[in-house]
Write a protein that holds these residues in place. Structure first.
Motif, PDB file in Angstrom:
ATOM      1  N   TRP A 104      -0.955  -3.392   1.155  1.00  0.00           N
ATOM      2  CA  TRP A 104      -2.267  -4.048   1.135  1.00  0.00           C
ATOM      3  C   TRP A 104      -2.244  -5.209   0.146  1.00  0.00           C
ATOM      4  CZ3 TRP A 104      -5.702   0.924   0.392  1.00  0.00           C
ATOM      5  CH2 TRP A 104      -5.716   1.657   1.585  1.00  0.00           C
ATOM      6  N   GLU A 105      -1.740  -4.918  -1.068  1.00  0.00           N
ATOM      7  CA  GLU A 105      -1.732  -5.934  -2.114  1.00  0.00           C
ATOM      8  C   GLU A 105      -0.832  -7.110  -1.764  1.00  0.00           C
ATOM      9  OE1 GLU A 105      -0.624  -3.545  -5.464  1.00  0.00           O
ATOM     10  OE2 GLU A 105      -2.715  -3.051  -5.941  1.00  0.00           O
ATOM     11  N   SER A 106       0.215  -6.836  -1.010  1.00  0.00           N
ATOM     12  CA  SER A 106       1.163  -7.887  -0.627  1.00  0.00           C
ATOM     13  C   SER A 106       0.709  -8.667   0.599  1.00  0.00           C
ATOM     14  CB  SER A 106       2.532  -7.277  -0.324  1.00  0.00           C
ATOM     15  OG  SER A 106       3.020  -6.587  -1.436  1.00  0.00           O
ATOM     16  N   GLY A 107      -0.333  -8.183   1.266  1.00  0.00           N
ATOM     17  CA  GLY A 107      -0.817  -8.844   2.466  1.00  0.00           C
ATOM     18  C   GLY A 107      -0.024  -8.491   3.708  1.00  0.00           C
ATOM     19  N   LEU A 108       0.842  -7.479   3.596  1.00  0.00           N
ATOM     20  CA  LEU A 108       1.624  -7.064   4.759  1.00  0.00           C
ATOM     21  C   LEU A 108       0.766  -6.290   5.764  1.00  0.00           C
ATOM     22  CD1 LEU A 108       4.856  -5.900   2.900  1.00  0.00           C
ATOM     23  CD2 LEU A 108       4.490  -8.051   4.125  1.00  0.00           C
ATOM     24  N   THR A 109      -0.166  -5.508   5.254  1.00  0.00           N
ATOM     25  CA  THR A 109      -1.111  -4.759   6.091  1.00  0.00           C
ATOM     26  C   THR A 109      -2.487  -4.842   5.443  1.00  0.00           C
ATOM     27  OG1 THR A 109      -0.700  -2.669   4.931  1.00  0.00           O
ATOM     28  CG2 THR A 109       0.650  -3.104   6.888  1.00  0.00           C
ATOM     29  N   THR A 110      -3.484  -4.375   6.148  1.00  0.00           N
ATOM     30  CA  THR A 110      -4.836  -4.326   5.597  1.00  0.00           C
ATOM     31  C   THR A 110      -5.411  -2.935   5.827  1.00  0.00           C
ATOM     32  OG1 THR A 110      -5.784  -5.126   7.671  1.00  0.00           O
ATOM     33  CG2 THR A 110      -5.305  -6.776   5.987  1.00  0.00           C
ATOM     34  N   PRO A 111      -6.280  -2.486   4.932  1.00  0.00           N
ATOM     35  CA  PRO A 111      -6.900  -1.178   5.125  1.00  0.00           C
ATOM     36  C   PRO A 111      -7.881  -1.223   6.291  1.00  0.00           C
ATOM     37  CG  PRO A 111      -7.809  -2.262   3.190  1.00  0.00           C
ATOM     38  CD  PRO A 111      -6.704  -3.121   3.702  1.00  0.00           C
ATOM     39  N   ASP A 112      -8.051  -0.072   6.950  1.00  0.00           N
ATOM     40  CA  ASP A 112      -9.055  -0.042   8.015  1.00  0.00           C
ATOM     41  C   ASP A 112     -10.439   0.103   7.381  1.00  0.00           C
ATOM     42  OD1 ASP A 112      -9.643   2.714   7.539  1.00  0.00           O
ATOM     43  OD2 ASP A 112      -8.202   3.361   9.044  1.00  0.00           O
ATOM     44  N   LEU A 113     -11.464  -0.004   8.183  1.00  0.00           N
ATOM     45  CA  LEU A 113     -12.840  -0.008   7.679  1.00  0.00           C
ATOM     46  C   LEU A 113     -13.169   1.259   6.904  1.00  0.00           C
ATOM     47  CD1 LEU A 113     -15.547  -1.417   7.460  1.00  0.00           C
ATOM     48  CD2 LEU A 113     -16.174  -0.434   9.667  1.00  0.00           C
ATOM     49  N   ASN A 114     -12.736   2.421   7.399  1.00  0.00           N
ATOM     50  CA  ASN A 114     -13.019   3.670   6.692  1.00  0.00           C
ATOM     51  C   ASN A 114     -12.397   3.668   5.294  1.00  0.00           C
ATOM     52  OD1 ASN A 114     -14.518   4.865   8.764  1.00  0.00           O
ATOM     53  ND2 ASN A 114     -12.687   5.625   9.759  1.00  0.00           N
ATOM     54  N   GLN A 115     -11.199   3.136   5.169  1.00  0.00           N
ATOM     55  CA  GLN A 115     -10.546   3.065   3.865  1.00  0.00           C
ATOM     56  C   GLN A 115     -11.280   2.106   2.931  1.00  0.00           C
ATOM     57  OE1 GLN A 115      -6.793   2.022   5.608  1.00  0.00           O
ATOM     58  NE2 GLN A 115      -5.886   4.012   5.138  1.00  0.00           N
ATOM     59  N   VAL A 116     -11.753   0.997   3.463  1.00  0.00           N
ATOM     60  CA  VAL A 116     -12.503   0.035   2.651  1.00  0.00           C
ATOM     61  C   VAL A 116     -13.784   0.688   2.135  1.00  0.00           C
ATOM     62  CG1 VAL A 116     -13.762  -2.153   2.665  1.00  0.00           C
ATOM     63  CG2 VAL A 116     -11.549  -1.986   3.802  1.00  0.00           C
ATOM     64  N   ILE A 117     -14.472   1.412   2.992  1.00  0.00           N
ATOM     65  CA  ILE A 117     -15.705   2.084   2.585  1.00  0.00           C
ATOM     66  C   ILE A 117     -15.407   3.117   1.504  1.00  0.00           C
ATOM     67  CG2 ILE A 117     -17.522   3.660   3.358  1.00  0.00           C
ATOM     68  CD1 ILE A 117     -17.494   2.071   6.030  1.00  0.00           C
ATOM     69  N   ARG A 118     -14.339   3.897   1.676  1.00  0.00           N
ATOM     70  CA  ARG A 118     -13.963   4.882   0.647  1.00  0.00           C
ATOM     71  C   ARG A 118     -13.636   4.192  -0.674  1.00  0.00           C
ATOM     72  NH1 ARG A 118      -9.343   8.260   2.958  1.00  0.00           N
ATOM     73  NH2 ARG A 118      -9.457   6.854   4.705  1.00  0.00           N
ATOM     74  N   MET A 119     -12.957   3.040  -0.629  1.00  0.00           N
ATOM     75  CA  MET A 119     -12.645   2.311  -1.859  1.00  0.00           C
ATOM     76  C   MET A 119     -13.927   1.877  -2.569  1.00  0.00           C
ATOM     77  SD  MET A 119      -9.293  -0.040  -1.219  1.00  0.00           S
ATOM     78  CE  MET A 119      -9.338  -0.347   0.545  1.00  0.00           C
ATOM     79  N   GLY A 136      -5.906   9.201  -0.713  1.00  0.00           N
ATOM     80  CA  GLY A 136      -5.135   9.819   0.348  1.00  0.00           C
ATOM     81  C   GLY A 136      -4.140   8.891   1.013  1.00  0.00           C
ATOM     82  N   VAL A 137      -3.728   7.829   0.313  1.00  0.00           N
ATOM     83  CA  VAL A 137      -2.713   6.919   0.858  1.00  0.00           C
ATOM     84  C   VAL A 137      -1.555   6.845  -0.137  1.00  0.00           C
ATOM     85  CG1 VAL A 137      -4.357   5.553   2.193  1.00  0.00           C
ATOM     86  CG2 VAL A 137      -3.793   4.856  -0.112  1.00  0.00           C
ATOM     87  N   SER A 138      -0.412   6.454   0.358  1.00  0.00           N
ATOM     88  CA  SER A 138       0.779   6.371  -0.489  1.00  0.00           C
ATOM     89  C   SER A 138       0.770   5.097  -1.337  1.00  0.00           C
ATOM     90  CB  SER A 138       2.030   6.405   0.388  1.00  0.00           C
ATOM     91  OG  SER A 138       2.130   5.197   1.127  1.00  0.00           O
ATOM     92  N   LYS A 139       1.620   5.104  -2.349  1.00  0.00           N
ATOM     93  CA  LYS A 139       1.786   3.908  -3.177  1.00  0.00           C
ATOM     94  C   LYS A 139       2.305   2.745  -2.335  1.00  0.00           C
ATOM     95  CE  LYS A 139       2.710   6.325  -7.490  1.00  0.00           C
ATOM     96  NZ  LYS A 139       3.680   6.548  -8.575  1.00  0.00           N
ATOM     97  N   GLN A 140       3.158   3.057  -1.367  1.00  0.00           N
ATOM     98  CA  GLN A 140       3.697   2.030  -0.480  1.00  0.00           C
ATOM     99  C   GLN A 140       2.586   1.364   0.335  1.00  0.00           C
ATOM    100  OE1 GLN A 140       6.959   0.948  -0.389  1.00  0.00           O
ATOM    101  NE2 GLN A 140       6.156  -0.707   0.897  1.00  0.00           N
ATOM    102  N   THR A 141       1.617   2.174   0.802  1.00  0.00           N
ATOM    103  CA  THR A 141       0.485   1.637   1.565  1.00  0.00           C
ATOM    104  C   THR A 141      -0.314   0.664   0.703  1.00  0.00           C
ATOM    105  OG1 THR A 141       0.348   3.611   2.937  1.00  0.00           O
ATOM    106  CG2 THR A 141      -1.630   2.252   2.799  1.00  0.00           C
ATOM    107  N   ILE A 142      -0.578   1.052  -0.535  1.00  0.00           N
ATOM    108  CA  ILE A 142      -1.338   0.179  -1.434  1.00  0.00           C
ATOM    109  C   ILE A 142      -0.543  -1.096  -1.718  1.00  0.00           C
ATOM    110  CG2 ILE A 142      -2.302  -0.027  -3.758  1.00  0.00           C
ATOM    111  CD1 ILE A 142      -3.020   2.979  -3.496  1.00  0.00           C
TER     112      ILE A 142
END
Length: 58
Positions: free
Chosen positions: A11-26, A2-8
């Motif tokens: 995350w991969e670039s270290g510009l942002t980080t997923p919140d806890l709920n997203q980490v748990i879903r991953m 449920g996140v965009s390619k840009q969001t991922i």
């Protein structure tokens, strides 16, 4: 997820980080146990834990 390619990408670039709920879903999507995210407690630490027991209840 449920996140965009840009969001991922962010995350991969270290510009942002997923919140806890997203980490748990991953973890769940990947078939991992989310409880493995929690730090392991050592027995020695637990053995040194002192919990005061009240002698009387008011």
């Amino acid at each position: 997820m449920g996140v965009s390619k840009q969001t991922i990408y962010n995350w991969e670039s270290g510009l942002t980080t997923p919140d806890l709920n997203q980490v748990i879903r991953m973890y769940i999507v990947c078939g991992l146990n989310p409880k493995s995210l929690l730090p392991k407690r050592k027995k020695a630490v637990m053995m040194n834990l002192v919990i005061p027991i009240p002698t009387s209840i008011k």
